[in-house]
Structure formats: structure tokens, C-alpha cells
Design a protein around this motif. Structure first.
Motif, PDB file in Angstrom:
ATOM      1  N   TYR A 116     181.583  12.268  28.812  1.00 24.09           N
ATOM      2  CA  TYR A 116     181.557  13.619  28.245  1.00 24.09           C
ATOM      3  C   TYR A 116     181.771  14.570  29.410  1.00 24.09           C
ATOM      4  O   TYR A 116     181.109  14.452  30.449  1.00 24.09           O
ATOM      5  CB  TYR A 116     180.220  13.892  27.561  1.00 24.09           C
ATOM      6  N   LEU A 117     182.715  15.521  29.254  1.00 23.94           N
ATOM      7  CA  LEU A 117     183.068  16.418  30.351  1.00 23.94           C
ATOM      8  C   LEU A 117     182.807  17.872  29.991  1.00 23.94           C
ATOM      9  O   LEU A 117     183.145  18.322  28.886  1.00 23.94           O
ATOM     10  CB  LEU A 117     184.543  16.276  30.727  1.00 23.94           C
ATOM     11  N   ASP A 118     182.198  18.580  30.924  1.00 20.26           N
ATOM     12  CA  ASP A 118     182.076  20.028  30.867  1.00 20.26           C
ATOM     13  C   ASP A 118     182.901  20.537  32.045  1.00 20.26           C
ATOM     14  O   ASP A 118     182.422  20.596  33.188  1.00 20.26           O
ATOM     15  CB  ASP A 118     180.610  20.438  30.991  1.00 20.26           C
ATOM     16  N   VAL A 119     184.168  20.885  31.762  1.00 19.93           N
ATOM     17  CA  VAL A 119     185.146  21.156  32.825  1.00 19.93           C
ATOM     18  C   VAL A 119     185.000  22.575  33.362  1.00 19.93           C
ATOM     19  O   VAL A 119     184.921  23.551  32.594  1.00 19.93           O
ATOM     20  CB  VAL A 119     186.578  20.938  32.304  1.00 19.93           C
ATOM     21  N   SER A 120     184.986  22.675  34.662  1.00 23.70           N
ATOM     22  CA  SER A 120     184.969  23.991  35.305  1.00 23.70           C
ATOM     23  C   SER A 120     186.294  24.693  34.991  1.00 23.70           C
ATOM     24  O   SER A 120     187.369  24.128  35.204  1.00 23.70           O
ATOM     25  CB  SER A 120     184.803  23.829  36.814  1.00 23.70           C
ATOM     26  N   PRO A 121     186.260  25.916  34.460  1.00 28.63           N
ATOM     27  CA  PRO A 121     187.497  26.578  34.006  1.00 28.63           C
ATOM     28  C   PRO A 121     188.488  26.844  35.130  1.00 28.63           C
ATOM     29  O   PRO A 121     188.113  27.046  36.285  1.00 28.63           O
ATOM     30  CB  PRO A 121     186.984  27.884  33.383  1.00 28.63           C
ATOM     31  N   SER A 122     189.764  26.876  34.756  1.00 28.97           N
ATOM     32  CA  SER A 122     190.836  27.072  35.735  1.00 28.97           C
ATOM     33  C   SER A 122     190.776  28.457  36.366  1.00 28.97           C
ATOM     34  O   SER A 122     191.300  28.669  37.470  1.00 28.97           O
ATOM     35  CB  SER A 122     192.197  26.858  35.071  1.00 28.97           C
ATOM     36  N   THR A 123     190.129  29.400  35.669  1.00 29.29           N
ATOM     37  CA  THR A 123     190.024  30.758  36.221  1.00 29.29           C
ATOM     38  C   THR A 123     189.215  30.788  37.512  1.00 29.29           C
ATOM     39  O   THR A 123     189.334  31.714  38.314  1.00 29.29           O
ATOM     40  CB  THR A 123     189.371  31.694  35.188  1.00 29.29           C
ATOM     41  N   LYS A 124     188.389  29.771  37.703  1.00 27.10           N
ATOM     42  CA  LYS A 124     187.609  29.682  38.934  1.00 27.10           C
ATOM     43  C   LYS A 124     188.357  28.940  40.036  1.00 27.10           C
ATOM     44  O   LYS A 124     187.849  28.821  41.160  1.00 27.10           O
ATOM     45  CB  LYS A 124     186.280  28.971  38.664  1.00 27.10           C
ATOM     46  N   HIS A 125     189.561  28.446  39.721  1.00 20.51           N
ATOM     47  CA  HIS A 125     190.297  27.613  40.684  1.00 20.51           C
ATOM     48  C   HIS A 125     191.769  28.029  40.746  1.00 20.51           C
ATOM     49  O   HIS A 125     192.674  27.193  40.709  1.00 20.51           O
ATOM     50  CB  HIS A 125     190.165  26.138  40.298  1.00 20.51           C
ATOM     51  N   GLN A 126     191.995  29.331  40.854  1.00 18.95           N
ATOM     52  CA  GLN A 126     193.338  29.885  40.973  1.00 18.95           C
ATOM     53  C   GLN A 126     194.296  29.359  39.889  1.00 18.95           C
ATOM     54  O   GLN A 126     195.491  29.157  40.124  1.00 18.95           O
ATOM     55  CB  GLN A 126     193.947  29.588  42.356  1.00 18.95           C
ATOM     56  N   GLY A 127     193.765  29.120  38.709  1.00 16.19           N
ATOM     57  CA  GLY A 127     194.616  28.699  37.600  1.00 16.19           C
ATOM     58  C   GLY A 127     194.919  27.216  37.566  1.00 16.19           C
ATOM     59  O   GLY A 127     195.676  26.759  36.691  1.00 16.19           O
ATOM     60  N   ASP A 128     194.354  26.443  38.482  1.00 14.38           N
ATOM     61  CA  ASP A 128     194.637  25.000  38.517  1.00 14.38           C
ATOM     62  C   ASP A 128     194.064  24.327  37.270  1.00 14.38           C
ATOM     63  O   ASP A 128     192.869  24.443  36.968  1.00 14.38           O
ATOM     64  CB  ASP A 128     194.029  24.356  39.769  1.00 14.38           C
ATOM     65  N   ALA A 129     194.916  23.605  36.553  1.00 12.17           N
ATOM     66  CA  ALA A 129     194.492  22.909  35.345  1.00 12.17           C
ATOM     67  C   ALA A 129     193.685  21.664  35.711  1.00 12.17           C
ATOM     68  O   ALA A 129     193.651  21.245  36.878  1.00 12.17           O
ATOM     69  CB  ALA A 129     195.703  22.528  34.501  1.00 12.17           C
ATOM     70  N   PHE A 130     193.078  21.104  34.709  1.00 13.49           N
ATOM     71  CA  PHE A 130     192.287  19.868  34.889  1.00 13.49           C
ATOM     72  C   PHE A 130     192.857  18.794  33.969  1.00 13.49           C
ATOM     73  O   PHE A 130     193.156  19.062  32.793  1.00 13.49           O
ATOM     74  CB  PHE A 130     190.819  20.122  34.543  1.00 13.49           C
ATOM     75  N   LYS A 131     193.000  17.585  34.487  1.00 10.51           N
ATOM     76  CA  LYS A 131     193.571  16.494  33.699  1.00 10.51           C
ATOM     77  C   LYS A 131     192.735  15.230  33.898  1.00 10.51           C
ATOM     78  O   LYS A 131     192.313  14.918  35.018  1.00 10.51           O
ATOM     79  CB  LYS A 131     195.007  16.220  34.129  1.00 10.51           C
ATOM     80  N   ILE A 132     192.507  14.507  32.808  1.00 10.77           N
ATOM     81  CA  ILE A 132     191.858  13.199  32.897  1.00 10.77           C
ATOM     82  C   ILE A 132     192.763  12.171  32.227  1.00 10.77           C
ATOM     83  O   ILE A 132     193.243  12.386  31.098  1.00 10.77           O
ATOM     84  CB  ILE A 132     190.442  13.196  32.275  1.00 10.77           C
TER      85      ILE A 132
END
Length: 387
Positions: free
Chosen positions: A223-239
Motif C-alpha cells: 500500500y503506497l502513500d506517494v509523496s506528491p510531485s509538487t514537492k519534487h519539481q513535478g517528478d512523477a512516481f512510478k511502480i
């Protein structure tokens, strides 16, 4: 020859020996009896005990009693005689021997039952995992065994990574949760991941700015609670999970992809995700679930109650019309046991219910049994048999 056949054969030999005044050699040769049982029988067959038994038998009015038995059986009108009296010694010997044997077998059965009932209860899983570092070193993690290095440290039931400066090359760690376990992980970007039993995940210890933050579910359920991309210069998250990729901006979702399962389940709780598999794609909104059939490659989407798929992170099993086969697979992972069914029909029986993961497996099975979903169950040598 069964144990009972052996016992009665021994009784016959000993009675013959005693009636002739011979020693009870047959008793010593009986390999199927323990030393304690032999000593008990030997004591009961002592001359003193046999004489006492003879006196008791002599008090019986054999003529009168036999007359009653003969009349009831109506097999013969022949009057009884005292021809049986010389055999009293033999009768006494057999009576004493059978008493001894009965006592021995009863104690043996009771002891076996006590040993079975005293079998160690199968307890629920605990917070534990194996951390594999870049150099292959493996570290066992649990609340009782704290760990800390330059980039990460444990805090009770979780492993947390620090936000560190970007490295020249990406360094990966692995976190594996065995059967009978669960654990939590916080990545360097702040993403929180819950790992269910029998799960393995691969992830970078730090993320490169300007690149998609990528982790891999090798097998299991997370189960993932992903840190939003807005906190990482727009970098998306992929699993990535086998043939499927899930790309998110910032969201909470459950991903189930066990090696023995023929399907991958992605259940969205909050936000929005894109599912990509075999050239196909689907977008999920909250309370939607995608199902990827690994054999056909078909990707489907359904409206669901997310509580059933995410209850495990809150300490519960939550089933709705699930076949016992699927339910027992879940229990097998959490309690680290093997499951077998007395018949294939039982595998298809469906069950609904909310059960605590803190209970012993006996309590869980009794809860299922009380709904008449199963008639009985047996636990032996870490194997649960459903009947």
C-alpha cells in the motif's frame, strides 16, 4: 497385525505360561510395549495378585450364574459343571493382563491427546523484514533489533530513509517481508509504503531530480502513500509490478501482485493513476480497481469498496464473498502455515467477514466455522486441513 491383535496374542501366550507355572518370557519379547508398560503388567501378574484375583473369582456362584446365561442364550440345556474351576488361574491371569493392557493403552491414548492439545498455538505475524544493502549484506529488521547507517534507520515497525544529496549513480536496496510478517518503509522522497506478508520491493536510496521516481514490486502486496510531485519539481512516481506499470502524481493506492496469482490488482484510494500493461492503459479514479489478467493480457476496471482491499494495513482481514481458497492463501502468508482442503468443493465455498489479524489462527478458523462455512479444521505440524 494391529496393536490390538498383538495385545491379545500376548495375553494368550502369558495365560498359557502362567497356567503351567512358567516364566513370562513373551512379555519381555514384546517390542511394541514400553519398559514402563512391561513393568506394570509384570507387577499385576505377580503370584500375589493372581491369588487375590482367584479368591474374588471363587466367591462367584458359577453354577447359578452360568445357568442364567445358558438359559438366556438358549444354546444348550446341558447343566454347567465345575470343569471351569481348574481354569480359574488362567482366567485370573487373562483378566489381570487385559486390565493392565487396557490401562496401558488408555494412558497412551490420553498422553497422545494431551500432546496434540498442547501443540504450540500458531500465533499471528509480527513486524519483521530483511534489508538487503547494495553490497549484498542482509540485515534482519524488527522492533527488537534496531538498525542505523548513514542513510537510513529503523523506528520500531518501519525503516526510514533520509533525504540525502543526489548520488552520481543510483544505489538500490531491497526490502523483503517473509511469511508471517509485515513492515513499513519510508523512501527518501517521503513516500510511505506498507509491505504485506511475503513481499519484496526494490527501490533507490535516493532519487535523481528531473527523473521519474521509480520503484519495483518484485512480488507481494503493498500500500503506497506517494509523496506528491509538487514537492519534487513535478517528478512523477512510478511502480513496476511484473508486466504492469502504475504512474502517479500523488496518491494512495494498493497494489497486489503475488507470484502465484494469475492477476494483478490495483485499487485506488485517493488521487489518480495511470495503468499501463502490454500496450494497454487505463486511468483509475478513487474507489476503482484495475485487474490485469497475466495469461490473457486483458486489463479490466471495476468500481469497488476499497475498504476490503486496504483493511490489512489497519490490522484486519476483510472478506466479501471470497472463496475459501483465496482466503486461506491470505491466512497462510500471515500465519506462515500450509493449507490443505479435504475436498476441492470446499475451496469454492464463499465467506464474508471482518477478522482481526491479531487473533490466533484458531480463533480465525473458529470464526469461519461458526458461520457454517466449514464443518471442521485440523492443525498438525504447521499444516491446516479444512474439512
Amino acid at each position: 497385525m494391529t496393536i490390538h491383535d498383538r495385545l491379545f496374542a500376548l495375553a494368550n501366550k502369558l495365560a498359557k505360561s502362567l497356567s503351567k507355572g512358567e516364566k513370562t518370557a513373551a512379555l519381555n519379547e514384546a517390542e511394541f510395549l514400553s519398559k514402563e508398560a512391561k513393568n506394570r503388567i509384570e507387577k499385576n501378574l505377580s503370584e500375589e495378585n493372581i491369588q487375590e484375583q482367584q479368591l474374588k473369582l471363587a466367591e462367584i456362584d458359577i453354577d447359578n450364574d452360568w445357568e442364567k446365561v445358558a438359559n438366556r442364550l438358549q444354546k444348550s440345556k446341558r447343566k454347567p459343571t465345575r470343569t471351569l474351576l481348574p481354569k480359574l488361574y488362567r482366567v485370573a491371569a487373562i483378566a489381570l493382563l487385559l486390565f493392565s493392557i487396557s490401562y496401558f493403552t488408555y494412558n497412551h491414548i490420553q498422553q497422545s491427546r494431551q500432546e496434540a492439545s498442547m501443540q504450540v498455538a500458531i500465533e499471528p505475524g509480527t513486524d519483521k523484514a530483511i534489508l538487503t544493502l547494495e553490497d549484498g549484506t542482509q540485515v534482519a529488521l524488527s522492533p527488537e533489533t534496531p538498525f542505523k547507517n548513514k542513510i537510513a534507520q529503523t523506528k520500531g515497525d518501519r525503516l526510514e530513509y533520509n533525504q540525502i544529496n543526489t548520488q552520481l549513480h543510483t544505489v538500490f536496496n531491497y526490502l523483503s517481508v517473509p511469511r508471517g510478517g509485515q513492515y513499513q518503509l519510508t523512501l527518501a522522497d517521503g513516500t510511505k509504503i506498507w509491505l504485506n506478508a511475503e513481499t519484496k520491493i526494490k527501490y533507490p536510496v535516493a532519487f535523481q531530480p528531473g527523473k521519474t521516481r521509480t520503484v519495483e514490486l518484485i512480488y507481494g502486496e503493498v500500500y503506497l502513500d506517494v509523496s506528491p510531485s509538487t514537492k519534487h519539481q513535478g517528478d512523477a512516481f512510478k511502480i513496476i509490478a511484473q508486466e504492469q506499470e502504475v504512474e502517479v502524481i500523488g496518491t494512495e493506492f494498493n497494489l497486489k501482485a503475488y507470484g502465484e496469482d494469475a492477476k494483478i490488482y490495483t485499487t485506488l484510494v485517493e488521487g489518480k493513476v495511470q495503468i499501463m500493461a502490454n500496450g494497454k492503459q487505463a486511468y483509475l479514479n478513487p474507489s476503482e480497481q484495475s485487474v490485469l489478467d497475466l495469461s490473457s493480457g486483458q486489463l479490466s476496471k471495476y468500481q469497488v469498496d476499497v475498504n476490503y482491499d486496504t483493511a490489512w494495513i489497519r490490522g484486519y482481514f476483510y472478506f466479501k464473498d471470497k472463496p475459501l481458497k483465496e482466503i486461506m492463501q491470505v491466512l497462510a502468508r500471515w500465519y506462515d502455515v500450509q493449507i490443505s482442503f479435504h475436498s476441492s468443493e470446499l475451496e469454492k465455498v464463499k465467506f464474508s467477514g471482518l477478522l482481526s489479524k491479531k487473533q490466533t489462527i484458531e480463533a480465525i478458523l473458529n470464526g469461519i466455522k461458526n458461520t457454517n462455512s466449514i464443518d471442521a479444521y485440523e492443525i498438525k505440524n504447521n499444516t491446516v486441513t479444512i474439512r
